[in-house]
Scaffold this active site. Structure first.
Site, PDB file in Angstrom:
ATOM      1  NE  ARG A  28     -58.324 130.294   4.487  1.00  0.00           N
ATOM      2  CZ  ARG A  28     -59.101 131.363   4.304  1.00  0.00           C
ATOM      3  NH1 ARG A  28     -60.393 131.253   4.390  1.00  0.00           N
ATOM      4  NH2 ARG A  28     -58.563 132.521   4.068  1.00  0.00           N
ATOM      5  NE  ARG A  32     -64.975 130.202   8.676  1.00  0.00           N
ATOM      6  CZ  ARG A  32     -65.009 131.349   8.006  1.00  0.00           C
ATOM      7  NH1 ARG A  32     -65.766 132.330   8.428  1.00  0.00           N
ATOM      8  NH2 ARG A  32     -64.300 131.511   6.912  1.00  0.00           N
ATOM      9  NE  ARG A  41     -63.245 131.238  14.255  1.00  0.00           N
ATOM     10  CZ  ARG A  41     -64.016 132.199  14.746  1.00  0.00           C
ATOM     11  NH1 ARG A  41     -64.758 131.968  15.817  1.00  0.00           N
ATOM     12  NH2 ARG A  41     -64.046 133.398  14.204  1.00  0.00           N
ATOM     13  CG  ASP A  78     -55.065 134.906   8.073  1.00  0.00           C
ATOM     14  OD1 ASP A  78     -55.959 134.162   7.643  1.00  0.00           O
ATOM     15  OD2 ASP A  78     -54.830 136.027   7.609  1.00  0.00           O
ATOM     16  CE1 TYR A 155     -57.753 140.681   2.498  1.00  0.00           C
ATOM     17  CE2 TYR A 155     -55.793 139.895   1.371  1.00  0.00           C
ATOM     18  CZ  TYR A 155     -57.140 139.786   1.636  1.00  0.00           C
ATOM     19  OH  TYR A 155     -57.883 138.788   1.052  1.00  0.00           O
TER      20      TYR A 155
HETATM   21  O1  CP3 Z   1     -55.164 126.408   4.687  1.00  0.00           O
HETATM   22  C1  CP3 Z   1     -55.215 126.242   5.915  1.00  0.00           C
HETATM   23  O2  CP3 Z   1     -56.001 125.416   6.460  1.00  0.00           O
HETATM   24  C2  CP3 Z   1     -54.211 126.960   6.808  1.00  0.00           C
HETATM   25  C3  CP3 Z   1     -54.622 128.152   7.415  1.00  0.00           C
HETATM   26  C4  CP3 Z   1     -54.899 129.410   6.574  1.00  0.00           C
HETATM   27  C5  CP3 Z   1     -55.880 130.345   6.929  1.00  0.00           C
HETATM   28  N1  CP3 Z   1     -55.774 131.424   6.105  1.00  0.00           N
HETATM   29  C6  CP3 Z   1     -56.834 130.202   8.045  1.00  0.00           C
HETATM   30  C7  CP3 Z   1     -58.047 131.041   8.092  1.00  0.00           C
HETATM   31  C8  CP3 Z   1     -54.239 129.902   5.437  1.00  0.00           C
HETATM   32  C9  CP3 Z   1     -53.172 129.255   4.588  1.00  0.00           C
HETATM   33  C10 CP3 Z   1     -54.810 131.186   5.160  1.00  0.00           C
HETATM   34  C11 CP3 Z   1     -54.352 132.040   4.057  1.00  0.00           C
HETATM   35  C12 CP3 Z   1     -55.043 133.306   3.797  1.00  0.00           C
HETATM   36  N2  CP3 Z   1     -55.626 134.160   4.687  1.00  0.00           N
HETATM   37  C13 CP3 Z   1     -55.141 133.885   2.526  1.00  0.00           C
HETATM   38  C14 CP3 Z   1     -54.529 133.321   1.262  1.00  0.00           C
HETATM   39  C15 CP3 Z   1     -55.300 132.193   0.688  1.00  0.00           C
HETATM   40  C16 CP3 Z   1     -56.657 132.555   0.178  1.00  0.00           C
HETATM   41  O3  CP3 Z   1     -57.636 132.023   0.733  1.00  0.00           O
HETATM   42  O4  CP3 Z   1     -56.741 133.333  -0.793  1.00  0.00           O
HETATM   43  C17 CP3 Z   1     -55.839 135.092   2.645  1.00  0.00           C
HETATM   44  C18 CP3 Z   1     -56.189 136.045   1.542  1.00  0.00           C
HETATM   45  C19 CP3 Z   1     -56.130 135.260   4.037  1.00  0.00           C
HETATM   46  C20 CP3 Z   1     -56.790 136.419   4.690  1.00  0.00           C
HETATM   47  C21 CP3 Z   1     -58.037 136.029   5.368  1.00  0.00           C
HETATM   48  N3  CP3 Z   1     -58.109 135.242   6.503  1.00  0.00           N
HETATM   49  C22 CP3 Z   1     -59.362 136.382   5.011  1.00  0.00           C
HETATM   50  C23 CP3 Z   1     -59.732 137.228   3.807  1.00  0.00           C
HETATM   51  C24 CP3 Z   1     -60.203 135.785   5.944  1.00  0.00           C
HETATM   52  C25 CP3 Z   1     -61.696 135.974   6.067  1.00  0.00           C
HETATM   53  C26 CP3 Z   1     -62.452 135.168   5.081  1.00  0.00           C
HETATM   54  C27 CP3 Z   1     -63.038 133.961   5.753  1.00  0.00           C
HETATM   55  O5  CP3 Z   1     -62.903 132.869   5.207  1.00  0.00           O
HETATM   56  O6  CP3 Z   1     -63.666 134.159   6.803  1.00  0.00           O
HETATM   57  C28 CP3 Z   1     -59.416 135.043   6.837  1.00  0.00           C
HETATM   58  C29 CP3 Z   1     -59.890 134.230   7.977  1.00  0.00           C
HETATM   59  C30 CP3 Z   1     -59.408 132.819   8.075  1.00  0.00           C
HETATM   60  N4  CP3 Z   1     -58.132 132.392   7.828  1.00  0.00           N
HETATM   61  C31 CP3 Z   1     -60.188 131.721   8.522  1.00  0.00           C
HETATM   62  C32 CP3 Z   1     -59.330 130.602   8.538  1.00  0.00           C
HETATM   63  C33 CP3 Z   1     -59.648 129.210   8.978  1.00  0.00           C
HETATM   64  C34 CP3 Z   1     -61.623 131.784   8.970  1.00  0.00           C
HETATM   65  C35 CP3 Z   1     -61.603 132.382  10.332  1.00  0.00           C
HETATM   66  C36 CP3 Z   1     -62.631 131.847  11.297  1.00  0.00           C
HETATM   67  O7  CP3 Z   1     -62.467 130.741  11.868  1.00  0.00           O
HETATM   68  O8  CP3 Z   1     -63.594 132.614  11.541  1.00  0.00           O
END
Ligand code: CP3
Length: 349
Positions: A28, A32, A41, A78, A155
């Protein structure tokens, strides 16, 4: 003819080389906690619009590379884009997380689109990779990724994130045939998706099984290990030489032998195990990635320096890619990330 030895540090570690300084990136890393991410964003609108905007998705992928000089860039996207490409409704509720229309039975699985149809939705992601392959510094490795079938299924079945993945466990017990059909569909879609990512420029792919830890015993073998093995075998057959990182998060003892059993070149380790344990039981088989607690990126200070040094030292006798044990959180301080990077790069045994 043998392939030339890799020169990028991440690829060298993945090939089994022990480096004096481990290469480093962060789960990640585009997120943010960075003001420049928040600005891009806001320009894109919502999170999904950012994922499907190749120019802006490439821009946020590059931001942490510019700021910290990480050795790898991970595609900005994602894991839930695959269910969306299979026809699930997907939206994100600010401050809460993802929502999907839940799949509760066989009819729900059968209503999904065929695997071949996914590229229609996912083609902007491939464009993001093509831009990155052009724009990244030559020493930076480009990592593509997908969710593992079990994690993605949790999910799709619950329609949201759940603390214990209860709805998915219920469906696999009550309607194994529907559950297996869903797992198969996701597995085949994931192979096609990762394969296209590689054709578009991904040099490594990573499979995120964030909820592997809730599978125990035979269920772990069946729903975490076997799908990973199937995906990795297909990738290795189609794209010889492309390394795969597997992340069965919170697998605990099931981390032991996971790389060998699945064919993964590297196993990513969360921070529920110590680095000394992982060095002894997992790194003995090859490259590992991890496993600093991401909370240090919030709290910083000497504790961060000590914990970072401990991870580097514990893994210093074998191939290692430095990373966190899970994704960095939005409340992290960018200064703490800089301190971690400096600590890793200045480590002397
Ligand atoms: O790692 C990186 O920088 C690459 C991008 C990436 C994102 N999500 C961007 C993201 C990767 C590799 C993921 C993987 C992901 N997404 C997983 C597996 C890894 C983990 O963290 O367990 C899972 C379970 C998801 C599903 C997901 N996406 C959730 C549960 C959420 C909400 C939680 C949160 O942090 O808000 C997201 C949103 C998400 N994916 C964000 C980002 C940068 C935040 C979104 C935003 O900008 O509002």
């Amino acid at each position: 003819m043998t392939a030339p030895a890799p020169t990028k540090t991440i690829l060298r570690a993945l090939a089994g080389e022990t480096l004096p300084t481990p290469p480093i990136w962060m789960m990640r890393q585009a997120g943010r906690y960075l003001p420049e991410y928040r600005a891009t964003r806001a320009q894109a609108g919502d999170f999904l619009s950012l994922c499907y905007n190749p120019e802006l998705a490439a821009e946020v992928t590059l931001q942490p590379i510019r700021r910290y000089g990480f050795d790898a860039a991970i595609l900005f996207a994602d894991i839930l884009l695959v269910p969306q490409a299979l026809g699930s409704n997907l939206w994100f509720v600010t401050g809460e997380g993802p929502r999907l229309s839940p799949i509760i039975n066989r009819a729900g699985v059968d209503a999904l689109k065929p695997v071949d149809a996914i590229h229609e939705t996912l083609s902007p992601v491939y464009e993001t990779l093509r831009i990155l392959a052009r724009e990244l510094p030559q020493e930076t490795t480009l990592i593509g990724f997908a969710g593992a079938p079990w994690t993605v299924a949790t999910y799709m079945i619950a329609g949201r994130g759940t603390p214990d993945q209860g709805p998915a466990h219920k469906l696999r017990e009550a309607e194994p045939e529907a559950f297996d059909a869903l797992m198969d569909r996701i597995t085949l879609a994931t192979i096609e998706y990762l394969s296209m990512q590689i054709q578009a420029g991904a040099e490594v792919v990573k499979i995120f099984d964030s909820w592997a830890g809730s599978l125990k015993g035979d269920a772990f073998t069946r729903y975490a290990l076997k799908p990973a093995r199937q995906i990795i075998a297909a990738i290795k057959e189609r794209h010889p030489g492309i390394p795969v990182i597997a992340f069965p998060r919170e697998a605990g003892d099931a981390y032991i032998g996971f790389g060998r059993a699945t064919g993964a070149d590297c196993v990513a380790i969360d921070n529920s195990v110590t680095p000394e344990w992982a060095a002894e039981h997992v790194q003995c088989d090859g490259c590992v990635q991890g496993n600093l607690a991401s909370s240090h990126m919030v709290t910083g200070g000497q504790a961060l320096v000590d914990a970072t040094t401990r991870v580097v030292r514990a893994f210093s006798k074998g191939p290692h890619i430095f990373n966190l044990g899970h994704g960095i959180t939005p409340d992290a301080d960018p200064e703490n990330v800089a301190l971690m990077v400096d600590t890793v790069r200045n480590f002397r045994a």
